[in-house]
Design an enzyme around this catalytic site. Structure first.
Site, PDB file in Angstrom:
ATOM      1  N   ASP A  83      73.981  97.905  17.411  1.00 11.49           N
ATOM      2  CA  ASP A  83      73.214  98.916  18.629  1.00 11.49           C
ATOM      3  C   ASP A  83      71.864  99.009  19.249  1.00 11.49           C
ATOM      4  O   ASP A  83      70.994  98.514  17.566  1.00 11.49           O
ATOM      5  CB  ASP A  83      74.296 100.057  18.781  1.00 11.49           C
ATOM      6  CG  ASP A  83      75.449 100.060  19.234  1.00 11.49           C
ATOM      7  OD1 ASP A  83      75.936  98.644  20.215  1.00 11.49           O
ATOM      8  OD2 ASP A  83      76.568 100.086  18.327  1.00 11.49           O
ATOM      9  N   TYR A 130      77.168 100.867   5.647  1.00  9.67           N
ATOM     10  CA  TYR A 130      76.572 101.835   6.279  1.00  9.67           C
ATOM     11  C   TYR A 130      75.900 102.764   5.598  1.00  9.67           C
ATOM     12  O   TYR A 130      76.927 103.357   4.632  1.00  9.67           O
ATOM     13  CB  TYR A 130      77.327 101.404   7.156  1.00  9.67           C
ATOM     14  CG  TYR A 130      77.562 100.449   8.096  1.00  9.67           C
ATOM     15  CD1 TYR A 130      76.375 100.447   9.534  1.00  9.67           C
ATOM     16  CD2 TYR A 130      79.035 100.452   8.785  1.00  9.67           C
ATOM     17  CE1 TYR A 130      76.666  99.354  10.032  1.00  9.67           C
ATOM     18  CE2 TYR A 130      79.059  99.014   9.381  1.00  9.67           C
ATOM     19  CZ  TYR A 130      78.050  99.300  10.161  1.00  9.67           C
ATOM     20  OH  TYR A 130      78.315  97.729  11.157  1.00  9.67           O
TER      21      TYR A 130
END
Length: 280
Positions: free
Chosen positions: A53, A111
């Site tokens: 994003d 992540y």
């Protein structure tokens, strides 16, 4: 017949409106495809391992596409870096296994989320962290990193995480394999999350809501209920700036990249936000 290519790129997400091409731009995909076209690659579009994003960074984003049979991944690797805009770079271009697919062949991702829990954000880190004291719902409280890790470890396991992702992502079982919180120095910490798949905003909602719970802004029983039953909570979506797509994992027989490249990625810039050892 065109030749398949697996391309490992990195990017700093701040200048881009996410990975996926969109009308408002600029996006990573738009910039990458423009550079590839200038480098002589047919404009058929790239297939990423997943989308990030707006504002999210990637130490390892993998894309696949096809090149002219008279070309080679090695030759492309010599042409492409100079054509990429600031904030995007290339690590490796390789011809993968015939059945390789950047997205569908992936078996997991890691992540890392960077958050400043104390002290002052160092200037070189400022574009790449969330400062807890700058978030109104966290500002009045001290957050103990051990407590943050304790809460996040409650999330390890298989569940649908429906309370922690957008409705635009399908509701299905996903496995969070491990979580760790490590100190980087000067009050800066990173949360390392390893799993088989992640829904949209899942990492940011998990980290943000765990921070909120650690700060006393969300009762622990509500946190637990959200994990165990999917009960909706007024959670906290942590800022995009702190998030890095760190690593994409593939089965050994399909992995286009060597262990040595994963351990020391060629072409990866030194300094924030890409620091630390890779996850095995």
């Amino acid at each position: 017949m065109r030749i398949p290519v697996a391309l490992w790129i990195w990017y700093h997400g701040g200048p881009f409106r996410g990975f996926q091409r969109q009308a408002l731009g600029p996006t990573v995909q738009e910039s990458l495809e423009a550079a590839l076209q200038t480098a002589g690659v047919p404009s058929t579009g790239v297939m990423p391992c997943g989308r990030t994003d707006r504002g999210v960074h990637a130490r390892m984003q993998v894309v696949s596409f096809r090149i002219d049979p008279r070309d080679t991944p090695e030759a492309l690797a010599t042409r492409l870096p100079a054509l990429l805009p600031p904030g995007i770079g290339m690590c490796v271009a390789r011809r993968p296994h015939p059945s390789f697919h950047a997205q569908w062949s992936a078996e997991g991702k890691t992540y890392r989320y960077r958050v400043q829990l104390g002290g002052t954000v160092a200037p070189e880190w400022r574009p790449y962290v969330m400062e807890a004291r700058a978030e109104p719902r966290l500002a009045p409280h001290d957050i103990a990193p051990g407590r943050l890790e304790e809460l996040l470890r409650m999330a390890v396991g298989q569940r649908d995480f429906v309370a922690f992702h957008e409705n635009s992502s399908p509701r299905k079982l996903r496995t969070l394999e491990s979580v760790a919180v490590k100190e980087l120095g000067g009050g800066l910490f990173e949360v390392i999350l390893r799993g088989d798949a992640f829904a949209r905003y899942q990492v940011r909602y998990l980290v943000g809501s765990a921070l909120l719970t650690a700060a006393g802004g969300l009762p622990e029983e509500r946190w637990q209920a959200a994990l165990e039953t999917g009960e909706r909570i007024t959670g906290l979506k942590a800022e995009a700036a702190g998030l890095v797509l760190w690593e994409v994992r593939y089965p050994a027989k399909l992995d286009p990249f060597t262990p040595a490249e994963r351990a020391a990625p060629p072409g990866l810039p030194e300094g924030p936000p890409f620091l630390g050892a890779p996850e095995g």
